[in-house]
Design a protein around this motif. Structure first.
Motif, mmCIF file in Angstrom:
data_model
loop_
_atom_site.group_PDB
_atom_site.id
_atom_site.type_symbol
_atom_site.label_atom_id
_atom_site.label_comp_id
_atom_site.label_asym_id
_atom_site.label_seq_id
_atom_site.Cartn_x
_atom_site.Cartn_y
_atom_site.Cartn_z
ATOM 1 N N ASP A 63 0.824 -1.207 0.000
ATOM 2 C CA ASP A 63 0.000 0.000 0.000
ATOM 3 C C ASP A 63 0.860 1.259 0.000
ATOM 4 O OD1 ASP A 63 -2.361 -1.424 -0.025
ATOM 5 O OD2 ASP A 63 -2.580 -1.410 2.158
ATOM 6 N N GLN A 64 1.915 1.261 0.805
ATOM 7 C CA GLN A 64 2.815 2.415 0.842
ATOM 8 C C GLN A 64 3.484 2.625 -0.514
ATOM 9 O OE1 GLN A 64 5.399 1.234 4.022
ATOM 10 N NE2 GLN A 64 4.276 2.408 5.561
ATOM 11 N N LEU A 65 3.863 1.539 -1.155
ATOM 12 C CA LEU A 65 4.506 1.643 -2.461
ATOM 13 C C LEU A 65 3.556 2.270 -3.475
ATOM 14 C CD1 LEU A 65 6.949 1.131 -4.252
ATOM 15 C CD2 LEU A 65 6.115 -1.196 -4.604
ATOM 16 N N PHE A 66 2.298 1.841 -3.480
ATOM 17 C CA PHE A 66 1.322 2.429 -4.400
ATOM 18 C C PHE A 66 1.089 3.905 -4.076
ATOM 19 C CE2 PHE A 66 0.115 -1.940 -5.487
ATOM 20 C CZ PHE A 66 -0.059 -1.809 -6.851
ATOM 21 N N ASP A 70 5.006 8.200 -6.727
ATOM 22 C CA ASP A 70 5.498 9.450 -7.318
ATOM 23 C C ASP A 70 6.772 9.931 -6.630
ATOM 24 O OD1 ASP A 70 3.440 9.519 -9.164
ATOM 25 O OD2 ASP A 70 2.116 10.680 -7.852
ATOM 26 N N GLU A 71 6.833 9.773 -5.295
ATOM 27 C CA GLU A 71 8.043 10.158 -4.564
ATOM 28 C C GLU A 71 9.222 9.266 -4.939
ATOM 29 O OE1 GLU A 71 5.094 9.720 -2.926
ATOM 30 O OE2 GLU A 71 4.623 11.797 -2.479
ATOM 31 N N VAL A 72 8.943 7.976 -5.111
ATOM 32 C CA VAL A 72 9.997 7.039 -5.532
ATOM 33 C C VAL A 72 10.499 7.432 -6.919
ATOM 34 C CG1 VAL A 72 10.480 4.642 -6.176
ATOM 35 C CG2 VAL A 72 9.185 5.137 -4.095
ATOM 36 N N ALA A 73 9.573 7.744 -7.822
ATOM 37 C CA ALA A 73 9.958 8.143 -9.181
ATOM 38 C C ALA A 73 10.785 9.427 -9.156
ATOM 39 C CB ALA A 73 8.717 8.329 -10.048
ATOM 40 N N HIS A 93 11.957 12.777 -17.499
ATOM 41 C CA HIS A 93 10.830 12.378 -16.654
ATOM 42 C C HIS A 93 10.837 10.864 -16.462
ATOM 43 C CE1 HIS A 93 6.938 12.996 -14.785
ATOM 44 N NE2 HIS A 93 6.440 12.003 -15.489
ATOM 45 N N ILE A 94 10.421 10.446 -15.278
ATOM 46 C CA ILE A 94 10.231 9.017 -15.006
ATOM 47 C C ILE A 94 8.803 8.827 -14.537
ATOM 48 C CG2 ILE A 94 10.843 7.065 -13.536
ATOM 49 C CD1 ILE A 94 13.669 8.124 -13.444
ATOM 50 N N LEU A 95 8.123 7.902 -15.161
ATOM 51 C CA LEU A 95 6.749 7.591 -14.793
ATOM 52 C C LEU A 95 6.676 6.122 -14.396
ATOM 53 C CD1 LEU A 95 3.715 8.372 -14.707
ATOM 54 C CD2 LEU A 95 3.596 7.594 -17.077
ATOM 55 N N ILE A 96 6.221 5.864 -13.179
ATOM 56 C CA ILE A 96 5.995 4.477 -12.772
ATOM 57 C C ILE A 96 4.633 4.088 -13.331
ATOM 58 C CG2 ILE A 96 5.644 2.895 -10.846
ATOM 59 C CD1 ILE A 96 7.721 4.467 -9.291
ATOM 60 N N VAL A 97 4.669 3.252 -14.346
ATOM 61 C CA VAL A 97 3.467 2.882 -15.080
ATOM 62 C C VAL A 97 2.626 1.898 -14.292
ATOM 63 C CG1 VAL A 97 2.604 1.838 -17.206
ATOM 64 C CG2 VAL A 97 4.632 3.289 -17.270
ATOM 65 N N ASP A 98 3.277 0.900 -13.705
ATOM 66 C CA ASP A 98 2.523 -0.140 -13.003
ATOM 67 C C ASP A 98 3.390 -0.776 -11.931
ATOM 68 O OD1 ASP A 98 0.361 -1.702 -12.389
ATOM 69 O OD2 ASP A 98 0.459 -2.941 -14.189
ATOM 70 N N ILE A 99 2.734 -1.236 -10.900
ATOM 71 C CA ILE A 99 3.377 -2.020 -9.843
ATOM 72 C C ILE A 99 2.635 -3.345 -9.814
ATOM 73 C CG2 ILE A 99 3.873 -2.173 -7.382
ATOM 74 C CD1 ILE A 99 3.779 0.943 -7.388
ATOM 75 N N ILE A 100 3.352 -4.409 -10.113
ATOM 76 C CA ILE A 100 2.711 -5.720 -10.228
ATOM 77 C C ILE A 100 3.233 -6.629 -9.122
ATOM 78 C CG2 ILE A 100 2.306 -7.707 -11.729
ATOM 79 C CD1 ILE A 100 2.948 -5.860 -14.099
ATOM 80 N N PRO A 101 2.384 -6.928 -8.150
ATOM 81 C CA PRO A 101 2.820 -7.860 -7.102
ATOM 82 C C PRO A 101 2.843 -9.293 -7.631
ATOM 83 C CG PRO A 101 0.611 -7.030 -6.640
ATOM 84 C CD PRO A 101 1.077 -6.372 -7.887
ATOM 85 N N ASP A 102 3.471 -10.155 -6.869
ATOM 86 C CA ASP A 102 3.535 -11.580 -7.186
ATOM 87 C C ASP A 102 2.119 -12.118 -7.416
ATOM 88 O OD1 ASP A 102 5.280 -13.952 -7.299
ATOM 89 O OD2 ASP A 102 4.040 -14.622 -5.614
ATOM 90 N N PRO A 103 1.933 -13.050 -8.363
ATOM 91 C CA PRO A 103 0.588 -13.579 -8.634
ATOM 92 C C PRO A 103 -0.124 -14.128 -7.396
ATOM 93 C CG PRO A 103 2.092 -14.294 -10.342
ATOM 94 C CD PRO A 103 2.917 -13.603 -9.304
ATOM 95 N N SER A 104 0.610 -14.751 -6.489
ATOM 96 C CA SER A 104 -0.043 -15.281 -5.283
ATOM 97 C C SER A 104 -0.595 -14.154 -4.422
ATOM 98 C CB SER A 104 0.931 -16.133 -4.473
ATOM 99 O OG SER A 104 2.030 -15.347 -4.049
#
Length: 151
Positions: A63-66, A70-73, A93-104
């Motif tokens: 949740d914190q990562l999501f 923007d701060e991480v980028a 510019h850097i844009l974090i497009v998606d954050i994909i967690p492990d499938p499980s």
């Protein structure tokens, strides 16, 4: 598009997909041409080893990562500007497009959301039944007659 695989604090891997806009600095065009053979691969390699990515992201919850992507980028942008500026490239510019967690983890999150929805529906139905019982007690009419009147 750049993909970083990171291990989170609970031994779960997360993929961070980012898009990086960069250009050659006119005054350093010679450096940009002669210093790096493949700038896209070099930027991707630096992106994987930026200290903020290696130090801060694994300590964050999902949740914190999501929430703080923007701060991480922004922090990654500052670090990459320093490094790639030496080679004649300006990182725009850097844009974090998606954050994909492990499938499980995604499956577990979907199940939790589904259970939460079912609990919400169950709570609403229980409330309606309780209200019907209150009406029945107050009017001293049988529940069957209340149902036929409300329908």
């Amino acid at each position: 598009m750049y993909v970083n695989n990171l291990r989170k604090n609970v031994n779960v891997f997360v993929q961070i997909i980012s898009s990086i806009q960069y250009r050659v600095i006119k005054q350093s065009a010679d450096d940009a041409f002669y210093e790096l053979q493949n700038p896209a691969e070099q930027i991707q390699a630096y992106m994987a080893f930026v200290p903020v990515v290696l130090a801060q992201v694994p300590r964050m919850t999902l949740d914190q990562l999501f929430e703080q992507k923007d701060e991480v980028a922004k922090t990654v942008l500052e670090e990459l500007k320093k490094v790639m500026g030496e080679y004649g490239y300006m990182i725009e510019h850097i844009l974090i497009v998606d954050i994909i967690p492990d499938p499980s983890v995604r499956i577990a999150m979907n199940e939790m959301q589904h259970k939460g929805f079912n609990l919400l529906v169950y709570t609403r139905v229980r409330r309606e039944v309780y209200l019907l019982q209150l009406v029945s007690v107050n009017t001293r009419a049988p529940i069957a007659s209340i149902r036929t009147r409300t329908l």
